[in-house]
Scaffold this motif. Structure first.
Motif, PDB file in Angstrom:
ATOM      1  N   ILE A   1       0.854  -1.183   0.000  1.00 21.57           N
ATOM      2  CA  ILE A   1       0.000   0.000   0.000  1.00 21.57           C
ATOM      3  C   ILE A   1       0.890   1.232   0.000  1.00 21.57           C
ATOM      4  CG2 ILE A   1      -1.777   1.281   1.244  1.00 21.57           C
ATOM      5  CD1 ILE A   1      -2.695  -1.329   2.455  1.00 21.57           C
ATOM      6  N   PHE A   2       0.704   2.086  -0.979  1.00 22.50           N
ATOM      7  CA  PHE A   2       1.489   3.319  -1.065  1.00 22.50           C
ATOM      8  C   PHE A   2       0.898   4.346  -0.109  1.00 22.50           C
ATOM      9  CE2 PHE A   2       1.991   7.603  -2.849  1.00 22.50           C
ATOM     10  CZ  PHE A   2       3.379   7.694  -2.829  1.00 22.50           C
ATOM     11  N   GLN A   3       1.757   4.924   0.732  1.00 25.71           N
ATOM     12  CA  GLN A   3       1.316   5.950   1.671  1.00 25.71           C
ATOM     13  C   GLN A   3       1.857   7.308   1.228  1.00 25.71           C
ATOM     14  OE1 GLN A   3       3.103   6.384   5.669  1.00 25.71           O
ATOM     15  NE2 GLN A   3       1.015   6.109   6.477  1.00 25.71           N
ATOM     16  N   PRO A   4       0.993   8.274   0.971  1.00 26.36           N
ATOM     17  CA  PRO A   4       1.468   9.598   0.563  1.00 26.36           C
ATOM     18  C   PRO A   4       2.394  10.212   1.617  1.00 26.36           C
ATOM     19  CG  PRO A   4      -0.908   9.393   0.259  1.00 26.36           C
ATOM     20  CD  PRO A   4      -0.469   8.200   1.032  1.00 26.36           C
ATOM     21  N   LYS A   5       3.354  10.977   1.146  1.00 29.92           N
ATOM     22  CA  LYS A   5       4.320  11.594   2.059  1.00 29.92           C
ATOM     23  C   LYS A   5       3.625  12.481   3.084  1.00 29.92           C
ATOM     24  CE  LYS A   5       8.369  12.741   3.652  1.00 29.92           C
ATOM     25  NZ  LYS A   5       9.377  13.420   2.806  1.00 29.92           N
TER      26      LYS A   5
ATOM     27  N   ILE B   1       0.862  12.108   4.541  1.00 30.85           N
ATOM     28  CA  ILE B   1       0.310  11.310   5.643  1.00 30.85           C
ATOM     29  C   ILE B   1       1.398  10.996   6.668  1.00 30.85           C
ATOM     30  CG2 ILE B   1      -0.752   9.099   6.281  1.00 30.85           C
ATOM     31  CD1 ILE B   1      -2.699  10.986   4.963  1.00 30.85           C
ATOM     32  N   ARG B   2       2.608  10.666   6.178  1.00 34.87           N
ATOM     33  CA  ARG B   2       3.716  10.406   7.098  1.00 34.87           C
ATOM     34  C   ARG B   2       4.067  11.659   7.896  1.00 34.87           C
ATOM     35  NH1 ARG B   2       5.841   7.462   2.672  1.00 34.87           N
ATOM     36  NH2 ARG B   2       7.567   8.929   2.308  1.00 34.87           N
ATOM     37  N   LEU B   3       3.940  12.817   7.261  1.00 32.84           N
ATOM     38  CA  LEU B   3       4.197  14.073   7.971  1.00 32.84           C
ATOM     39  C   LEU B   3       3.131  14.332   9.036  1.00 32.84           C
ATOM     40  CD1 LEU B   3       5.266  16.345   4.968  1.00 32.84           C
ATOM     41  CD2 LEU B   3       6.754  15.337   6.713  1.00 32.84           C
ATOM     42  N   TYR B   4       1.872  14.038   8.712  1.00 34.49           N
ATOM     43  CA  TYR B   4       0.802  14.160   9.709  1.00 34.49           C
ATOM     44  C   TYR B   4       1.092  13.261  10.913  1.00 34.49           C
ATOM     45  CZ  TYR B   4      -2.160  16.332   6.051  1.00 34.49           C
ATOM     46  OH  TYR B   4      -2.680  17.140   5.071  1.00 34.49           O
ATOM     47  N   GLU B   5       1.488  12.029  10.638  1.00 34.63           N
ATOM     48  CA  GLU B   5       1.764  11.082  11.715  1.00 34.63           C
ATOM     49  C   GLU B   5       2.936  11.545  12.571  1.00 34.63           C
ATOM     50  OE1 GLU B   5       2.303   7.481   9.539  1.00 34.63           O
ATOM     51  OE2 GLU B   5       0.150   6.982   9.508  1.00 34.63           O
ATOM     52  N   SER B   6       3.953  12.129  11.922  1.00 31.30           N
ATOM     53  CA  SER B   6       5.095  12.665  12.684  1.00 31.30           C
ATOM     54  C   SER B   6       4.656  13.826  13.568  1.00 31.30           C
ATOM     55  CB  SER B   6       6.193  13.136  11.727  1.00 31.30           C
ATOM     56  OG  SER B   6       6.689  12.065  10.954  1.00 31.30           O
ATOM     57  N   LEU B   7       3.763  14.663  13.036  1.00 30.76           N
ATOM     58  CA  LEU B   7       3.298  15.835  13.773  1.00 30.76           C
ATOM     59  C   LEU B   7       2.554  15.450  15.040  1.00 30.76           C
ATOM     60  CD1 LEU B   7       2.840  18.905  13.946  1.00 30.76           C
ATOM     61  CD2 LEU B   7       0.859  18.622  12.442  1.00 30.76           C
TER      62      LEU B   7
ATOM     63  N   SER C   1      -7.142  15.924   3.222  1.00 34.98           N
ATOM     64  CA  SER C   1      -8.099  16.272   4.286  1.00 34.98           C
ATOM     65  C   SER C   1      -8.650  15.043   4.974  1.00 34.98           C
ATOM     66  CB  SER C   1      -9.243  17.113   3.706  1.00 34.98           C
ATOM     67  OG  SER C   1      -8.757  18.312   3.153  1.00 34.98           O
ATOM     68  N   ALA C   2      -9.022  14.028   4.187  1.00 31.91           N
ATOM     69  CA  ALA C   2      -9.593  12.812   4.776  1.00 31.91           C
ATOM     70  C   ALA C   2      -8.573  12.113   5.663  1.00 31.91           C
ATOM     71  CB  ALA C   2     -10.079  11.885   3.669  1.00 31.91           C
ATOM     72  N   GLY C   3      -7.309  12.059   5.192  1.00 27.96           N
ATOM     73  CA  GLY C   3      -6.266  11.398   5.979  1.00 27.96           C
ATOM     74  C   GLY C   3      -5.987  12.126   7.277  1.00 27.96           C
ATOM     75  N   LEU C   4      -5.915  13.457   7.231  1.00 20.83           N
ATOM     76  CA  LEU C   4      -5.673  14.235   8.445  1.00 20.83           C
ATOM     77  C   LEU C   4      -6.826  14.082   9.430  1.00 20.83           C
ATOM     78  CD1 LEU C   4      -4.099  16.261  10.118  1.00 20.83           C
ATOM     79  CD2 LEU C   4      -5.088  18.108   8.713  1.00 20.83           C
ATOM     80  N   LYS C   5      -8.034  14.117   8.919  1.00 24.51           N
ATOM     81  CA  LYS C   5      -9.197  13.977   9.799  1.00 24.51           C
ATOM     82  C   LYS C   5      -9.211  12.604  10.452  1.00 24.51           C
ATOM     83  CE  LYS C   5     -14.172  14.901   9.917  1.00 24.51           C
ATOM     84  NZ  LYS C   5     -14.492  13.824  10.850  1.00 24.51           N
ATOM     85  N   ARG C   6      -8.851  11.576   9.687  1.00 17.94           N
ATOM     86  CA  ARG C   6      -8.823  10.218  10.240  1.00 17.94           C
ATOM     87  C   ARG C   6      -7.811  10.107  11.381  1.00 17.94           C
ATOM     88  NH1 ARG C   6      -8.077   8.101   5.834  1.00 17.94           N
ATOM     89  NH2 ARG C   6      -5.809   7.754   5.893  1.00 17.94           N
ATOM     90  N   ILE C   7      -6.647  10.714  11.207  1.00 16.42           N
ATOM     91  CA  ILE C   7      -5.619  10.675  12.244  1.00 16.42           C
ATOM     92  C   ILE C   7      -6.075  11.442  13.478  1.00 16.42           C
ATOM     93  CG2 ILE C   7      -3.305  11.501  12.818  1.00 16.42           C
ATOM     94  CD1 ILE C   7      -2.532  10.882   9.882  1.00 16.42           C
TER      95      ILE C   7
END
Length: 627
Positions: free
Chosen positions: A14-18, A20-26, A51-57
């Motif tokens: 599964i490819f994860q957009p960069k 999303i990794r930055l959101y997770e680090s934040l 937006s959807a990825g950030l909201k999910r996190i």
């Protein structure tokens, strides 16, 4: 050949957009106190937001954990403000969109101490004033003079998010310290389409209602003084467009477009409805049972613009005048007033389905009451120059006669009140709703009587509806009396009937319409006596007794003509003759005082308006996902 020391990594499944990794680090808990580097933020605001990825996190982070991560959330707010103020594309737009999603998700969490916890997440208690002042100044600047309408719309959405999310905390007070009204009006002036206006108009309603009963709200004062016709008309035009969308959502559940011409509807249209088979025009088949849940979910969240409309109408006569007068660019389009009245018709027929629907129905009743209490506005609502065509709801029986031509707006409002009374009868009666409907009817009839305005209208439906309501109240006497507000409603009902009886000759279009009122009262004589006794309305000179006396007078004349005493059924012509003869010996008490009413005062509805504002705040959180 020896194997190569180089190996190829397998491609991830599964490819994860960069980003999303930055959101997770934040929002990583193990390094929440770390100050993130300039390089991190440079990269962060270059990537297209997810937006959807950030909201999910963010949704996966519990409130307490969000507080632990406040160092990083505060950095996000400060860095985003900095990027937006720099005004460089695309990072300013990325920052604003990211900040909006963050506010939507982070501020709606159920914190233990909402006011202080929200401030901690955004800015920290020590730096709150400086950061929030800077934040709101940035929003104000972008809303007024941003480099593009899409960017300015994002700023409006961000402001709507923080206002709605923190409405019941101290957070929106920062928006009252800095007046956003001029910037919002400048934004509306520059908007290119109706959809862009709605978030700003919605926001104005929330800001106007923030603690307005506790202190002098600056937005309320701004509405009083605003006289820019062009901007007001632009707002009203957008309001009309969205009323149609909200109305069409009801139609999508059950299409109630009236059937084609029939014998009954044709006779009714030319004024000979009494000759039609049955007492009502042809009507559509009732909706299926499975539509109930769909109707219960309506109206959509954009209905919250009714709160802004109410506040503008209550404060500003220019707004009210424009709402009545504004016409569409094309004659085939619907005017804002027609669209609003049409939506109100659907609201009223379904007001009983949920508390939320009932709250917005009250709001629409407040707007209508404000309009009809102004004698100049009501004169225009009665004028042939303002005739309009309005699609009224026909999704539930009983149906009012179908109007197939343009009518003056007042007759449409009369239909709305009758539909509201007919379609919300329940044992646990919504007394506030009924008192408002009856009050509006009394205001209209008292004006028509004083001004000697005779409207062409199906007046028999008014008397049928009101007397049917009397019968309903008798049937559920104990339930009605258990509501301490019911006496006000009952007095309004009796006063309305007595006023029509004593003053009908001043506003009814012809003697036959007046005769019909007397005949329907005579038919209801026994019920009126029971009604008087059941609800303690036994004053010898009271309006109820006046109704009973008239009924008894005519009943004795009809009996003498061969009714009960001779077992003979009188023809309609014979009944009409008796009623006309009875005028000579009839004594009707004066109508003095029966049409007395109190002008709308917002303070009298404070509790109800606070409940409505809470509903609008909840809907604002939903509308912000769609605008």
């Amino acid at each position: 050949m020896e194997p190569s020391p180089l190996t190829q990594d397998s491609r991830p499944e599964i490819f994860q957009p960069k980003i999303i990794r930055l959101y997770e680090s934040l929002f990583r808990e193990d390094d929440e106190d770390t100050e993130l580097s300039d390089g991190f933020w440079q990269e962060f605001f270059l990537h297209r937001p997810d937006s959807a990825g950030l909201k999910r996190i963010l949704d996966s982070i519990p409130p307490d954990e969000m507080l632990h991560l406040q160092s990083h959330s505060q950095q996000l707010v400060r860095r985003a403000i900095q990027r937006i103020r720099q005004g460089k594309s695309p990072s300013d737009e990325v920052a604003l969109e990211t900040l909006t999603v963050f506010l939507d998700a982070a501020l709606t969490k159920k914190y233990t101490n909402p006011s202080s916890d929200i401030i901690s997440v955004l800015a920290g208690l020590h730096d709150a004033d400086a950061v929030m002042t800077d934040f709101i100044a940035m929003l104000d600047t972008v809303i007024r003079n941003g480099r593009s309408i899409p960017l300015r719309l994002k700023a409006v959405r961000a402001t709507l998010s923080i206002t709605a999310a923190g409405f019941h905390t101290a957070l929106p007070s920062y928006f009252t310290h800095r007046d956003l009204f001029p910037s919002l009006m400048k934004y509306v002036q520059d908007c290119e389409n109706s959809d862009q206006i709605i978030p700003a108009f919605y926001l104005l309603g929330l800001l106007t209602n923030y603690n307005k009963f506790e202190f002098q709200n600056p937005y309320r004062l701004r509405l009083d003084d605003f006289v820019n016709d062009a901007i007001i008309q632009k707002i009203i035009g957008s309001f009309g467009d969205h009323c149609l969308r909200l109305r069409d959502a009801y139609v999508a559940v059950q299409d109630d477009l009236p059937e084609g011409w029939t014998l009954g509807s044709t006779l009714n249209y030319i004024g000979l409805g009494a000759l039609a088979p049955g007492s009502r025009p042809s009507t559509p088949t009732p909706a299926a049972e499975d539509t109930k849940s769909l109707f219960a979910a309506l109206p959509g969240p954009e209905i919250g613009i009714l709160l802004s409309t109410y506040d503008f109408a209550n404060a500003n006569k220019v707004f009210c005048s424009s709402l009545i007068a504004l016409q569409p660019e094309k004659k085939t389009d619907t005017s804002p007033l027609s669209a609003y009245l049409s939506l109100t018709s659907y609201l009223f027929q379904h007001a009983h389905r949920s508390t939320r629907a009932a709250l917005y129905s009250y709001l629409s009743l407040f707007i209508i009451q404000i309009l009809v209490e102004d004698q100049l506005l009501l004169k225009r609502l009665c004028s042939d120059d303002n005739k309009l065509s309005v699609r009224l709801c026909r999704q539930r029986q009983p149906y009012l006669p179908l109007a197939r031509s343009d009518r003056v707006p007042t007759t449409v409002i009369l239909d709305l009140m009758l539909d509201g009374i007919n379609h919300n009868l329940r044992r646990r009666l919504d007394v506030d709703f009924y008192s408002l409907c009856l009050g509006i009817l009394l205001r209209i009839l008292s004006y028509l009587s004083r001004a000697k305005v005779r409207l062409a209208y199906h007046w028999s439906e008014v008397w049928r509806t009101l007397l049917s309501f009397v019968r309903f109240l008798m049937t559920y006497e104990s339930d009605v009396k258990s509501n301490y507000k019911s006496s006000e409603m009952i007095n309004a009902l009796v006063s309305l009937l007595a006023f029509a009886l004593s003053s009908g000759e001043n506003f009814l279009p012809d003697p036959a319409s007046y005769d019909d009122l007397f005949y329907k009262l005579t038919e209801s004589g026994d019920v009126l006596v029971k009604f008087r006794d059941a609800f303690g309305l036994s004053s010898q000179n009271g309006p109820t007794q006046s109704l009973i006396n008239v009924s008894a007078h005519y009943q004795s004349l009809l009996d003498g003509e061969g009714g009960k005493s001779k077992g003979k059924h009188l023809s309609p012509l014979e009944v009409s003759k008796v009623i006309k003869q009875g005028y000579e010996t009839l004594s009707i008490d004066s109508s003095e005082g029966l049409d007395r009413w109190e002008k709308f005062r917002e303070a009298d509805r404070k509790t109800l308006l606070k409940r409505i504002a809470r509903a609008a705040v909840d809907d604002a959180k939903l509308i912000n996902d769609d605008v």
